[in-house]
Design an enzyme around this catalytic site. Structure first.
Site, PDB file in Angstrom:
ATOM      1  CG  ASP A  33       7.128   7.775-108.095  1.00 59.40           C
ATOM      2  OD1 ASP A  33       8.006   6.942-108.399  1.00 59.40           O
ATOM      3  OD2 ASP A  33       6.407   8.325-108.934  1.00 59.40           O
ATOM      4  CD  GLN A  96      -1.589   8.064-118.040  1.00 59.06           C
ATOM      5  OE1 GLN A  96      -2.121   8.615-119.008  1.00 59.06           O
ATOM      6  NE2 GLN A  96      -2.283   7.522-117.069  1.00 59.06           N
ATOM      7  CG  HIS A 102      -0.490   8.575-111.525  1.00 60.18           C
ATOM      8  ND1 HIS A 102      -0.813   7.790-112.591  1.00 60.18           N
ATOM      9  CD2 HIS A 102       0.728   9.117-111.812  1.00 60.18           C
ATOM     10  CE1 HIS A 102       0.154   7.826-113.488  1.00 60.18           C
ATOM     11  NE2 HIS A 102       1.091   8.631-113.041  1.00 60.18           N
ATOM     12  CG  PHE A 103      -3.438  14.292-109.181  1.00 57.01           C
ATOM     13  CD1 PHE A 103      -3.546  15.483-109.890  1.00 57.01           C
ATOM     14  CD2 PHE A 103      -4.510  13.420-109.186  1.00 57.01           C
ATOM     15  CE1 PHE A 103      -4.706  15.792-110.576  1.00 57.01           C
ATOM     16  CE2 PHE A 103      -5.685  13.725-109.875  1.00 57.01           C
ATOM     17  CZ  PHE A 103      -5.788  14.917-110.573  1.00 57.01           C
ATOM     18  CG  HIS A 104       3.643  12.604-110.563  1.00 55.73           C
ATOM     19  ND1 HIS A 104       4.573  11.590-110.462  1.00 55.73           N
ATOM     20  CD2 HIS A 104       2.948  12.354-111.695  1.00 55.73           C
ATOM     21  CE1 HIS A 104       4.449  10.766-111.501  1.00 55.73           C
ATOM     22  NE2 HIS A 104       3.458  11.208-112.265  1.00 55.73           N
TER      23      HIS A 104
END
Ligand code: AMP
Length: 138
Positions: A33, A96, A102-104
């Site tokens: 990220d 969002q 997406h997965f954090h």
């Protein structure tokens, strides 16, 4: 809302935008990220064009979650994190901001607060060094 093929993660998948990649297979991609809430903050996305959890093919979701598990273990090891938080937001009301599922993956430490969500751009040399640490732990 229809899936927007020009969202930034779709561009990363096509190679039209850069990313600090840590893992890739036929179904999913993991990368740093760029506005992390913690050192080691990593994202995992399906290659399937889904806006969020509600419109992803279940098999693509399964493959993505498998990658989340693999990369989360590497992040935990690379950052010696006692805890790992997985976050996944659906819709603007949930926070969002990028409309490709997406997965954090977020390392957590006792007493250490997160930085603000998607606010401050991280130094790119630091992100590349973090990506290398995670790749080495895979
Ligand atoms: P969300 O609010 O759950 O949609 O999270 C989107 C995340 O994508 C935020 O944490 C942003 O910091 C991150 N982000 C935005 N643009 C990029 C990019 N080009 N590369 C990597 N991460 C990004």
């Amino acid at each position: 809302m229809a899936y927007d093929a020009d969202n930034i993660f779709a561009k990363i998948l096509r190679g039209d935008a850069p990313a600090f990649k840590v893992y890739e297979d036929d179904h999913s991609l993991a990368f740093m990220d760029v506005m992390p809430q913690a050192d080691g903050h990593t994202l995992v996305i399906p290659k399937y064009p889904a806006e969020n959890l509600h419109d992803v093919d279940p098999d693509a979701l399964g493959a993505t979650i498998r990658t989340v598990q693999t990369v989360a273990a590497a992040v935990k090891q690379a950052f010696e994190a006692p805890g790992i938080m997985i976050a996944q937001l659906n819709g603007p009301a949930a926070g969002q901001t990028v409309f490709h599922l997406h997965f954090h993956i977020l390392p957590r430490f006792d007493g250490v607060e997160f930085r603000m969500h998607a606010r401050d751009m991280e130094d790119f040399d630091k992100l590349e060094a973090f990506a290398e640490r995670i790749r080495a732990a895979l």
